[in-house]
Design a protein around this motif. Structure first.
Motif, PDB file in Angstrom:
ATOM      1  N   GLU A  70      36.001  45.755 -14.983  1.00 41.26           N
ATOM      2  CA  GLU A  70      36.335  46.450 -16.226  1.00 41.26           C
ATOM      3  C   GLU A  70      35.614  45.753 -17.374  1.00 41.26           C
ATOM      4  O   GLU A  70      35.469  44.528 -17.377  1.00 41.26           O
ATOM      5  N   LYS A  77      48.975  44.006 -15.802  1.00 43.87           N
ATOM      6  CA  LYS A  77      50.422  44.071 -16.010  1.00 43.87           C
ATOM      7  C   LYS A  77      51.067  45.091 -15.075  1.00 43.87           C
ATOM      8  O   LYS A  77      52.147  44.856 -14.517  1.00 43.87           O
ATOM      9  N   ARG A 136      36.509  46.443 -20.720  1.00 43.49           N
ATOM     10  CA  ARG A 136      37.426  46.342 -21.858  1.00 43.49           C
ATOM     11  C   ARG A 136      38.584  45.400 -21.527  1.00 43.49           C
ATOM     12  O   ARG A 136      39.376  45.666 -20.602  1.00 43.49           O
ATOM     13  N   PRO A 137      38.717  44.298 -22.279  1.00 41.14           N
ATOM     14  CA  PRO A 137      39.815  43.370 -22.010  1.00 41.14           C
ATOM     15  C   PRO A 137      41.189  44.004 -22.111  1.00 41.14           C
ATOM     16  O   PRO A 137      42.090  43.679 -21.340  1.00 41.14           O
ATOM     17  N   ASP A 138      41.367  44.935 -23.080  1.00 39.35           N
ATOM     18  CA  ASP A 138      42.687  45.554 -23.242  1.00 39.35           C
ATOM     19  C   ASP A 138      43.069  46.389 -22.029  1.00 39.35           C
ATOM     20  O   ASP A 138      44.229  46.373 -21.572  1.00 39.35           O
ATOM     21  N   MET A 139      42.098  47.128 -21.459  1.00 41.35           N
ATOM     22  CA  MET A 139      42.391  47.938 -20.280  1.00 41.35           C
ATOM     23  C   MET A 139      42.625  47.052 -19.054  1.00 41.35           C
ATOM     24  O   MET A 139      43.513  47.336 -18.235  1.00 41.35           O
ATOM     25  N   GLN A 140      41.850  45.996 -18.936  1.00 42.85           N
ATOM     26  CA  GLN A 140      42.078  45.100 -17.798  1.00 42.85           C
ATOM     27  C   GLN A 140      43.458  44.457 -17.886  1.00 42.85           C
ATOM     28  O   GLN A 140      44.160  44.339 -16.863  1.00 42.85           O
ATOM     29  N   ASN A 141      43.865  44.062 -19.083  1.00 45.58           N
ATOM     30  CA  ASN A 141      45.188  43.458 -19.247  1.00 45.58           C
ATOM     31  C   ASN A 141      46.289  44.442 -18.871  1.00 45.58           C
ATOM     32  O   ASN A 141      47.294  44.065 -18.248  1.00 45.58           O
ATOM     33  N   LEU A 142      46.117  45.721 -19.239  1.00 46.70           N
ATOM     34  CA  LEU A 142      47.108  46.732 -18.893  1.00 46.70           C
ATOM     35  C   LEU A 142      47.178  46.923 -17.383  1.00 46.70           C
ATOM     36  O   LEU A 142      48.272  46.992 -16.796  1.00 46.70           O
ATOM     37  N   THR A 176      47.616  54.209 -21.206  1.00 48.02           N
ATOM     38  CA  THR A 176      47.136  54.546 -22.544  1.00 48.02           C
ATOM     39  C   THR A 176      46.047  55.609 -22.468  1.00 48.02           C
ATOM     40  O   THR A 176      45.648  56.157 -23.482  1.00 48.02           O
ATOM     41  N   THR A 177      45.550  55.881 -21.264  1.00 47.59           N
ATOM     42  CA  THR A 177      44.532  56.902 -21.053  1.00 47.59           C
ATOM     43  C   THR A 177      44.940  57.729 -19.838  1.00 47.59           C
ATOM     44  O   THR A 177      45.909  57.421 -19.138  1.00 47.59           O
ATOM     45  N   SER A 180      44.141  52.135 -16.195  1.00 45.64           N
ATOM     46  CA  SER A 180      45.520  51.651 -16.211  1.00 45.64           C
ATOM     47  C   SER A 180      45.946  51.077 -14.865  1.00 45.64           C
ATOM     48  O   SER A 180      47.052  50.553 -14.735  1.00 45.64           O
TER      49      SER A 180
END
Length: 215
Positions: free
Chosen positions: A130, A141, A132-138, A78-79, A109
């Protein structure tokens, strides 16, 4: 020399004659679905790498053991990511090799995380921080998709509070203002350990190289 055979849950790269690429983990009983037909994973497992397989429509695919560059090219993002040409330089400069412990701040990522995880095996550790939870989740994955999630310890924490570890062999910061965290990095490193970071502007480089920034 005995050839390494394809194992269950290996990550495999399939390349077609029209240059389509499919990166998948080989799970017994599952099937790869392509634009040119299907290939059962069981037909790959137990064989050698580098051979040609055909779909049920008789279309050929080459079965390859993917390189680190192949894995990075295929990650979801995403980045902006750190690309293989830069990652190779980072690994060399930070003396990343089997058995070392590396701390990373800014999982993003997971491109560099993936390369670090492969480079420290066997016996090494990668700990990735990290905020940011969203970046860590990405990142999680992406690592899970290629079978490396269990090789990395992810921590959701602001390094302004410090790293939990000490005595690390290397620290890499991919954060907006790394000059603010030189003291934090120094406290986490062993004597003679390696430090690296990536910054886009000259002003940041000047701040980074100002020894007065270290506390």
């Amino acid at each position: 020399m005995t050839e390494r055979l394809v194992q269950p849950y290996d990550t495999a790269l399939f390349i077609s004659r029209d240059h389509k690429r499919f990166l998948v983990r080989l799970v017994p009983g599952e099937t790869l679905h392509t634009h040119r037909g299907t290939i059962p994973h069981d037909e790959c497992i137990g064989g050698v790498w580098g051979r040609e397989l055909r779909t049920h429509l008789n279309y050929p695919f080459l079965l390859l053991d993917p390189s680190t560059a192949d894995l990075i090219q295929d990650i979801k993002r995403t980045t902006q990511i750190i690309y293989p040409k830069d990652i190779g330089y980072i690994l060399i400069k930070l003396n990343i090799q089997p058995g070392v412990t590396v701390l990373e701040a800014g999982s993003g990522s997971g491109a560099l995380t993936l390369a670090l995880a492969r480079a420290v095996l066997p016996g090494g550790r990668v700990i990735s921080y990290e905020v940011r939870p969203d970046m860590q989740n990405l990142a999680r994955k992406n690592l899970d998709r290629v079978g490396l999630l269990d090789r990395v310890e992810f921590k959701l924490k602001d390094i302004e509070l410090g790293f939990d570890e000490t005595g690390a062999d290397a620290v890499f910061l991919d954060v907006p203002e790394p000059s603010n965290f030189l003291g934090v990095a120094a406290a986490a490193l062993r004597s003679g350990g390696y430090f690296g970071t990536l910054v886009p502007t000259t002003n940041q480089i000047v701040r980074l190289l100002d020894r007065k920034s270290v506390v």
